[in-house]
Design an enzyme around this catalytic site. Structure first.
Site, PDB file in Angstrom:
ATOM      1  N   CYS B 103       0.836  -1.194   0.000  1.00 47.54           N
ATOM      2  CA  CYS B 103       0.000   0.000   0.000  1.00 47.54           C
ATOM      3  C   CYS B 103       0.879   1.255   0.000  1.00 47.54           C
ATOM      4  O   CYS B 103       1.630   1.478  -0.931  1.00 47.54           O
ATOM      5  CB  CYS B 103      -0.964  -0.043   1.183  1.00 47.54           C
ATOM      6  SG  CYS B 103      -2.410   0.984   0.974  1.00 47.54           S
ATOM      7  N   HIS B 231      -2.960  -6.069   0.924  1.00 47.45           N
ATOM      8  CA  HIS B 231      -2.394  -6.157   2.275  1.00 47.45           C
ATOM      9  C   HIS B 231      -2.275  -7.600   2.752  1.00 47.45           C
ATOM     10  O   HIS B 231      -3.150  -8.077   3.490  1.00 47.45           O
ATOM     11  CB  HIS B 231      -3.300  -5.410   3.255  1.00 47.45           C
ATOM     12  CG  HIS B 231      -3.262  -3.932   3.107  1.00 47.45           C
ATOM     13  ND1 HIS B 231      -2.234  -3.166   3.579  1.00 47.45           N
ATOM     14  CD2 HIS B 231      -4.135  -3.073   2.539  1.00 47.45           C
ATOM     15  CE1 HIS B 231      -2.468  -1.881   3.316  1.00 47.45           C
ATOM     16  NE2 HIS B 231      -3.623  -1.807   2.667  1.00 47.45           N
ATOM     17  N   GLU B 233      -0.434  -8.594   5.067  1.00 50.60           N
ATOM     18  CA  GLU B 233      -0.256  -8.568   6.526  1.00 50.60           C
ATOM     19  C   GLU B 233      -1.582  -8.516   7.283  1.00 50.60           C
ATOM     20  O   GLU B 233      -1.620  -8.725   8.484  1.00 50.60           O
ATOM     21  CB  GLU B 233       0.653  -7.389   6.923  1.00 50.60           C
ATOM     22  CG  GLU B 233       0.040  -5.998   6.808  1.00 50.60           C
ATOM     23  CD  GLU B 233      -0.019  -5.440   5.389  1.00 50.60           C
ATOM     24  OE1 GLU B 233       0.301  -6.176   4.428  1.00 50.60           O
ATOM     25  OE2 GLU B 233      -0.422  -4.270   5.239  1.00 50.60           O
TER      26      GLU B 233
END
Lengths: 754, 269
Positions: B103, B231, B233
């Site tokens: 991002c 994302h 994560e």
């Protein structure tokens, strides 16, 4: 420098009521003549007239917004006492227990008036303020929520509702996304009732190690006061006074609205939590309404201390600010940290590491007086208790006796059309155009967000679930309840319905409700009818919460949501939190497989006032749906046990539009339909399908676990039919009621988005 | 366990933040749960030479809104790195150790010229422009993995379709010119691409921002730098995927990115 140059003496001793009222008006104090007289006699005893700093400070503390002077008597009587044994701590936010080590801090409050004047800034700073309330308890924010009420009609002299909506949504988006806390839950209600009085109710949930919970009370002398974060400016002066008065036109004073800076806030959160983690903070509080004036006074008063503050030490945006402006400014992104002397350098060091402005501004002292200095001149010298104990009002209230007239609609001839109309109603269909502008996955802990189901075809959820600790399997469920339509007709039942909906939503995901925060929205409390509605509302909330034994741990009251002759109904938005024992068992509403049994947990009703069905017919009549908290407790907790034992595949609570809408929404995220027979429900078919019974859910039962499920639920579970491929088909015995393709349902529900 | 891999070797991860970075918590947890030793480091500490990149095995630029993103996303962060740390950063990349940015971190890597860097001269070759929809988009997207030689994607099958969350308003990957795009494709550097549920390239909303060639993530030629808009994560575990209640089995889509990188360090360094 001589005193006269930094502050002005306001002559109040010996003035008539009329003269005092004029002084209040001239200085924008928002105080009544009676309150001004109290000030006058206090200073007569002191043997001198007050400074401008002193009267401004008192006006902040005594504003409706800060003091709850019109509502406190009722809140004490009905709300504060419930379920106290379940409360871990109270303060700027309230705390309940998630597990042995962790507490959940949460609060909801309104930012209605600022948002009506300046939608973008008002909504953004609403988010900023509620985050600081959670931080003030030493807690890490894990979720932001927002419940919005938009008007549908342009009112002369006020901004267009579309402009307001765009501004509010953008304000929440730009602030929430930048600060990195997921916006996961909330709601939007569209109604003429909110033209032009838009309501912005924002909530925040956080978690904190029970050993690290901080309070705001300063209980020892020699504790150093540090202001940290944003600088102090002229933005947001008299915000609380503005929020304590009726909006007279669309052109209110814009300087009353604060400016938010999420990029100052984001590191401030880290820095404050780091200092707290290292046990360096004695107490802390956020600088919100009333600014330093309210916060310093409240922190000292709560700990029975006095203190002194040096205003020239406050970092300023504009050097020319007068002492009284510094003292009451509501500039955003500031925290007041109370720190023991030996820890001051460490705390300042942490702030420095995060590039945050901070400054020592004073310290606590024995005694009960607060003294403020500006470049050596004393500008305020007051007993802190005098400031924080305004006159409380038990304002006269009038409860209107309404005659209940039953309305019986003619029997519908096209159920499919009726249902599709309801699904695409503004108050039912997807809010994705708004929700998808909010980051709901940041922090990587969102187990259930605002949407769930097949990727690309997601449907709604009832509550969100956050997993605050990746090393544990428990989760925090977050949801809301509010029904201004019911409240407008019957504030007492509306209060109960809001509690019922909050509990229903939490149970839908498999969470045990733990606590509520209440944001109470109303009109001008000086009007007897409004006060009557207010009292009825809190009685309703009390009766439900008391039976459920679930505490209200925080909240706020927003009166004066009136403009011209238009005012909002008196109703609560409730933020509820619950505990999911094991997130791996959390439940979403989307149907999971075809050929599973579907049950209604609950019973349809003939009370249709305020329902979506009647609203769409533009009819009124009868009573609003009745919520019995004992039924809610029985059914709800049995359902929770059924869920925990693994017998439930999906669940969705019955709300706007009744069971027909509820089941339709379950098809959206799943591309699975249902075949139902409603004969077992009795009642007229339209009542069976579209009434909005309280304490009710639609449940898809896991294949092979039907008997177990029914054992848990007993007579509260009514068999309706089964899930199936492709269509929603409803019959009543041999009679076909409707058949709708689920693609059609999805299209209607996604109207305005896809 | 293969020979030569030091299982207990500590793998130190530098998670670099400045004001406005806000995805460091999930990045930290993802590395922690991959049995690495992550550390959140304020850019200031690197600038002040209190910390040095050479002391770490992996560099991670998490998402967020560094410096508020009031100018072009990632630009301020990149400018600060360029003015004081670029040599260290380049040395780190040249050493072959893993660098990941998601991002806002991807935006920073592009602004730094570390990806795509098809010409190897570190010049700005691409940008992440405002989404075609002109608004912030938060949703789950389908992505096709074209592994190339990315060290982060070793645990995926070639052509595998996965799901990851996105949340951004500036994610439209555009290249400086056709030549850059051509070289990206030729070198198989477009390692993550937006697709629809059936794995085919499709328009909005499947490509949520209008990226050229549906590019969601880019590796450098050497495969040790990965920048991507989605994302990983945020879905380290299954239970934060948006549709997990429909498919209860399996592991999180995101964890393979991290475990692969951590394992790579243990194999090679």
């Amino acid at each position: 420098m001589i005193e006269e140059e930094v502050s002005t003496i306001i002559s109040v001793i010996g003035k008539s009521k009329e003269e005092l009222a004029n002084i209040s008006k001239k200085l924008h104090l928002g105080l009544s003549a009676e309150e001004m007289s109290l000030i006058s006699s206090y200073f007569k005893n002191e043997g001198r007239d007050p400074t401008d700093v002193e009267v401004q400070a008192i006006a902040q503390a005594w504003s409706e917004h800060c003091s709850y002077k019109s509502s406190k008597i009722h809140l004490k009587k009905y709300i504060f006492g419930i379920g106290r044994e379940k409360v871990v701590a109270l303060g700027d936010a309230g705390l309940v227990s998630l597990d042995d080590d962790t507490a959940i801090a949460f609060k909801m409050e309104s930012h209605n008036h600022p948002s009506a004047i300046e939608p973008y800034g008002g909504a953004a700073t609403g988010v900023g303020g509620i985050l600081r309330d959670i931080l003030s308890m030493g807690a890490q924010p894990i979720a932001v929520t927002d419940f919005l009420y938009f008007g549908t009609k342009k009112v002369k002299g006020f901004p267009d509702p579309k402009f307001i909506e765009g501004g509010v949504v953008a304000g929440i988006r730009d602030y929430g996304n930048r600060v990195g806390i997921p916006t996961v839950s909330g709601g939007i209600v569209y109604s003429e009732m909110f033209s032009p009085n838009v309501l912005v109710n924002v909530g925040c949930v956080g978690v904190v190690d029970k050993k690290k919970i901080r309070s705001s009370a300063i209980t020892e002398p020699g504790i150093v006061l540090i202001v940290a974060g944003g600088k102090t400016g002229r933005d947001g002066i008299h915000g609380v006074n503005m929020a304590s008065a009726v909006i007279e036109s669309g052109e209110e004073d814009i300087t009353t609205v604060q400016l938010g800076s999420p990029i100052t806030k984001e590191p401030l959160i880290h820095a404050v939590l780091e200092a707290n983690e290292k046990n360096l903070l004695f107490a802390l509080k956020d600088l919100g309404g009333g600014g330093l004036s309210s916060v310093v006074g409240e922190m000292l008063e709560a700990g029975g201390m006095g203190g002194k503050v040096y205003l020239e030490k406050v970092p300023l945006k504009e050097a020319s600010m007068k002492p009284w402006e510094i003292w009451i400014s509501e500039s955003q992104e500031r925290m007041l940290l109370a720190v023991k002397k030996e820890n001051v350098n460490s705390v300042l060091g942490i702030m420095e590491d995060w590039d945050i402005t901070s400054s020592v501004i004073g310290e606590s002292e024995n005694g009960n007086r607060l003294r403020i200095f500006y470049n050596g001149a004393k500008v305020l010298d007051l007993e802190s208790q005098f400031m924080t104990s305004p006159k409380l009002y038990e304002r006269p209230s009038l409860i209107e006796e309404k005659r209940i007239v039953q309305y019986l609609p003619s029997f519908p001839n096209n159920f499919a059309k009726l249902l599709l109309g309801m699904i695409s109603d503004r108050n039912v269909r997807t809010r994705e155009q708004v929700v998808r502008q909010y980051d709901h996955t940041v922090r990587g802990s969102t187990v259930i967000g605002p949407l769930a189901g097949i990727v690309g075809s997601e449907g709604p959820t009832d509550a969100s679930v956050i997993r605050p600790n990746w090393n544990k399997v428990n989760g925090v469920a977050i949801s809301h309840g509010s029904n201004p339509f019911y409240s407008k007709i019957d504030p007492y039942s509306g209060g109960k319905a809001a509690v019922d909906e909050t509990v229903r939503n939490l149970i839908s995901v498999g969470a045990e409700p733990l606590g509520f925060s209440d944001c109470l929205n109303s009109g001008n409390p000086e009007k007897h009818k409004v006060m009557g509605e207010f009292v009825e509302m809190v009685k309703g909330m009390h009766d439900s919460a008391y039976s459920l034994d679930i505490p209200f741990v925080s909240g706020n009251v927003s009166f004066y949501n009136e403009a011209g002759r238009r005012r909002i109904p008196t109703f609560p938005t409730i933020l509820g939190v619950g505990k999911v024992e094991d997130i791996r068992g959390a439940i979403t509403p989307d149907f999971k497989d075809p050929a599973n049994d579907i049950y209604l947990v609950g019973l349809p009703t003939t009370d249709l006032a305020g329902s979506l069905y009647f609203r769409r017919l533009k009819k009124d009549g009868g009573r609003v749906p009745y919520s019995d908290p004992r039924t809610l407790k029985g059914r709800g907790w049995n359902l929770l046990n059924a869920m925990r034992s693994g017998t439930v595949n999906s669940a969705h609570d019955v709300s706007d539009g009744g069971i027909a809408t509820t089941i339709s929404e379950m098809t959206v995220g799943s591309e699975i339909g249902a075949a139902l027979d409603v004969s077992a429900l009795g009642l007229r078919t339209d009542f069976a399908l579209f009434s909005e019974p309280q304490s009710s859910w639609i449940v898809e039962v896991r294949s092979g676990r039907e008997k177990e499920f029914v054992k848990y639920m007993g007579e509260d579970a009514i068999f309706l039919g089964q899930t199936q491929q492709s269509a929603l088909a409803i019959t009543r015995g041999e009679d076909k009621i409707l058949t709708v393709d689920i693609d059609q349902i999805r299209k209607k529900w996604k109207r305005g988005y896809e | 366990m293969e020979e030569g891999i030091r299982v207990n070797r500590e793998v130190k991860v530098a998670i670099i933040v400045m004001e406005g970075t806000n995805n460091e918590e999930e990045a930290y947890q993802s590395f922690k749960h991959s049995e690495a030793t992550p550390e959140i480091i304020h850019l200031k500490k690197l600038e002040d030479r209190k910390k040095k990149l050479s002391g770490y095995d992996i560099v991670c630029f998490p998402g967020g809104f560094s410096a508020g993103d009031y100018v072009r996303a990632g630009a301020v962060m990149a400018a600060r790195i360029k003015s004081s740390l670029m040599r260290d950063m380049e040395e780190f990349v040249e050493s072959g150790r893993p660098v990941i940015g998601s991002c806002n971190g991807f935006q920073t890597l592009v602004e730094l010229g570390l990806v795509p860097n098809v010409d190897g001269d570190g010049r700005l070759e691409a940008a992440l422009a405002p989404n075609m929809s002109n608004r912030f988009e938060a949703r789950t997207v389908y992505l096709k993995i074209n592994r190339g030689n990315s060290l982060f994607l070793r645990e995926f099958k070639e052509g595998e379709v996965i799901k990851l969350p996105i949340a951004h308003s500036e994610g439209r990957f555009i290249t400086r010119d056709k030549e850059v795009l051509g070289k990206i494709i030729k070198n198989r550097m477009n390692v993550v691409s937006y697709v629809d549920g059936s794995g085919k390239e499709a328009g909005y909303p499947w490509n949520p921002n209008g990226s050229e060639h549906n590019i969601a993530g880019i590796a450098n030629k050497n495969g040790n730098v990965l920048g991507l808009m989605p994302h990983p994560e945020r879905v380290f575990y299954k239970y934060t995927e948006s549709d997990w209640t429909r498919e209860i089995n399996g592991t999180g889509m995101g964890n393979r990115f991290f475990t692969s990188a951590v394992q790579f360090v243990r194999e090679k360094f």
